[in-house]
Design a protein around this motif. Structure first.
Motif, short mmCIF file in Angstrom:
data_model
loop_
_atom_site.label_atom_id
_atom_site.label_comp_id
_atom_site.label_asym_id
_atom_site.label_seq_id
_atom_site.Cartn_x
_atom_site.Cartn_y
_atom_site.Cartn_z
N UNK A 18 27.81 1.47 0.35
CA UNK A 18 27.20 2.80 0.38
C UNK A 18 27.27 3.39 -1.03
N UNK A 19 26.51 2.79 -1.92
CA UNK A 19 26.61 3.17 -3.34
C UNK A 19 26.07 4.56 -3.60
N UNK A 20 26.55 5.14 -4.66
CA UNK A 20 26.08 6.46 -5.08
C UNK A 20 24.64 6.35 -5.55
N UNK A 21 23.81 7.23 -5.08
CA UNK A 21 22.38 7.19 -5.40
C UNK A 21 21.94 8.50 -6.01
N UNK A 22 20.94 8.45 -6.88
CA UNK A 22 20.44 9.70 -7.48
C UNK A 22 19.66 10.51 -6.45
N UNK A 23 19.72 11.82 -6.60
CA UNK A 23 18.92 12.71 -5.76
C UNK A 23 17.49 12.75 -6.30
N UNK A 24 16.53 12.72 -5.39
CA UNK A 24 15.12 12.76 -5.78
C UNK A 24 14.60 14.17 -5.52
N UNK A 25 14.40 14.93 -6.58
CA UNK A 25 13.95 16.31 -6.46
C UNK A 25 12.45 16.47 -6.75
N UNK A 26 11.76 15.38 -6.94
CA UNK A 26 10.32 15.39 -7.26
C UNK A 26 9.56 16.17 -6.18
N UNK A 27 8.79 17.21 -6.57
CA UNK A 27 8.08 18.04 -5.59
C UNK A 27 6.74 17.48 -5.14
N UNK A 28 6.41 16.26 -5.55
CA UNK A 28 5.11 15.68 -5.20
C UNK A 28 4.82 15.82 -3.71
N UNK A 29 3.57 16.20 -3.39
CA UNK A 29 3.14 16.32 -2.00
C UNK A 29 1.94 15.40 -1.78
N UNK A 30 1.77 14.98 -0.54
CA UNK A 30 0.71 14.03 -0.20
C UNK A 30 -0.05 14.52 1.02
N UNK A 31 -1.38 14.60 0.94
CA UNK A 31 -2.16 14.95 2.13
C UNK A 31 -1.96 13.91 3.24
N UNK A 32 -1.85 14.37 4.47
CA UNK A 32 -1.64 13.45 5.58
C UNK A 32 -2.74 12.40 5.66
N UNK A 33 -3.95 12.79 5.30
CA UNK A 33 -5.07 11.85 5.36
C UNK A 33 -4.90 10.67 4.40
N UNK A 34 -4.14 10.88 3.33
CA UNK A 34 -3.96 9.82 2.35
C UNK A 34 -2.94 8.77 2.80
N UNK A 35 -2.15 9.09 3.79
CA UNK A 35 -1.24 8.07 4.34
C UNK A 35 -2.06 6.96 4.96
N UNK A 36 -3.02 7.33 5.79
CA UNK A 36 -3.90 6.31 6.40
C UNK A 36 -4.71 5.60 5.33
N UNK A 37 -5.26 6.33 4.38
CA UNK A 37 -6.06 5.71 3.32
C UNK A 37 -5.21 4.76 2.49
N UNK A 38 -3.98 5.15 2.21
CA UNK A 38 -3.10 4.30 1.41
C UNK A 38 -2.75 3.01 2.10
N UNK A 39 -2.42 3.09 3.39
CA UNK A 39 -2.05 1.87 4.11
C UNK A 39 -3.26 0.96 4.29
N UNK A 40 -4.43 1.53 4.45
CA UNK A 40 -5.65 0.71 4.53
C UNK A 40 -5.90 0.01 3.20
#
Length: 274
Positions: free
Chosen positions: A126-148
């Motif tokens: 259970x190693x120490x990991x960095x926190x990811x504070x990146x505020x990037x947001x993704x439209x829900x529609x792009x999840x389907x487009x990305x996986x396709x």
């Protein structure tokens, strides 16, 4: 059998197809896999089975996602060396990183089993990991487009039906990078190496500003690797484990799984999906 560093990732081999009482001779394209030894200072750290392509990226990406180096510049050299039993990735690290790895090796008390390579205690799993504070947001529609897009770009899997893929998607740009391998961890490490070669700057993680796309299930190691390269979003076609969900929550990663068609399930930090 001698393995070549430029060995093909797939081969066409004869097979006999049976259907009921009928048998038909023919050929099938199958994925190749090769034993790959990752060595640092001529000492072997890990041996894995991998597709014999993008091996420089595998070595660099593995070193980054496992925390052996903190940035690409700490990899002083990386040579792909054919050996009688497979391929060696012969790496030399910056002096302080090599010293830390040597000290870690000296603490190992005995032989290790399969799973998490090179750890010296249960706590180290259970190693120490960095926190990811990146505020990037993704439209829900792009999840389907990305996986396709990920599925459409999987050349090796399309030929063999035996390869995983990891891709990097950036909103407004689409599928920026994709890497394939017979192993899901290897595919993600190769992608990390490819991102590192882009030499992104500005104090952000290699995967800042986008989403990692996976064709596999999400085990905790995949989340750990995602955190090490600063990925704010991790999207996978299959399900996560409970530990993977807990670690994603702790690290600040938005974990999206079971992403198939227009359907998906968001397990952590849903605010990045809109």
């Amino acid at each position: 059998m001698m393995q070549d560093a430029s060995a093909r990732p797939s081969l066409v081999l004869p097979r006999l197809a049976r259907q009921g009482d009928r048998a038909e001779a023919g050929f099938r394209t199958v994925a190749e896999e090769t034993a790959v030894a990752l060595t640092y200072g001529r000492s072997t750290h890990a041996v894995m089975m991998a597709s014999p392509m993008a091996l420089e990226e595998l070595g660099l990406g593995f070193s980054l996602t496992e925390g052996l180096i903190g940035e690409p510049a700490e990899m002083l050299s990386l040579d792909v060396v054919p050996r009688p039993a497979g391929i060696e990735l012969r790496m030399e690290l910056a002096e302080h990183r090599a010293a830390a790895l040597a000290s870690r090796r000296r603490r190992l008390a005995g032989p290790l089993g399969c799973g998490l390579c090179g750890i010296e205690s249960l706590e180290a799993a259970s190693r120490s990991l960095p926190a990811v504070a990146d505020p990037t947001r993704l439209p829900a529609s792009e999840i389907e487009a990305g996986m396709e897009a990920l599925s459409a770009a999987q050349a090796l899997h399309r030929e063999t039906r035996a390869a995983h893929a990891a891709g990097f998607w950036r909103s407004g740009e689409g599928l920026v990078l994709l890497r394939e391998d017979v192993g899901r961890h290897n595919a993600l490490d190769k992608l990390a190496g490819a991102l590192a070669r882009q030499e992104r700057r500005g104090g952000q993680g290699l995967a800042a500003g986008g989403a990692l796309l996976l064709t596999s299930r999400v085990s905790v190691e995949m989340v750990q690797k995602a955190a090490m390269i600063g990925a704010p979003l991790l999207v996978a076609v299959s399900a996560p484990t409970a530990l993977a969900i807990r670690v994603a929550e702790q690290c600040g990663i938005t974990l999206v799984a079971l992403a198939r068609g227009a359907c998906c399930e968001i397990f952590t930090h849903p605010g990045r999906i809109h």
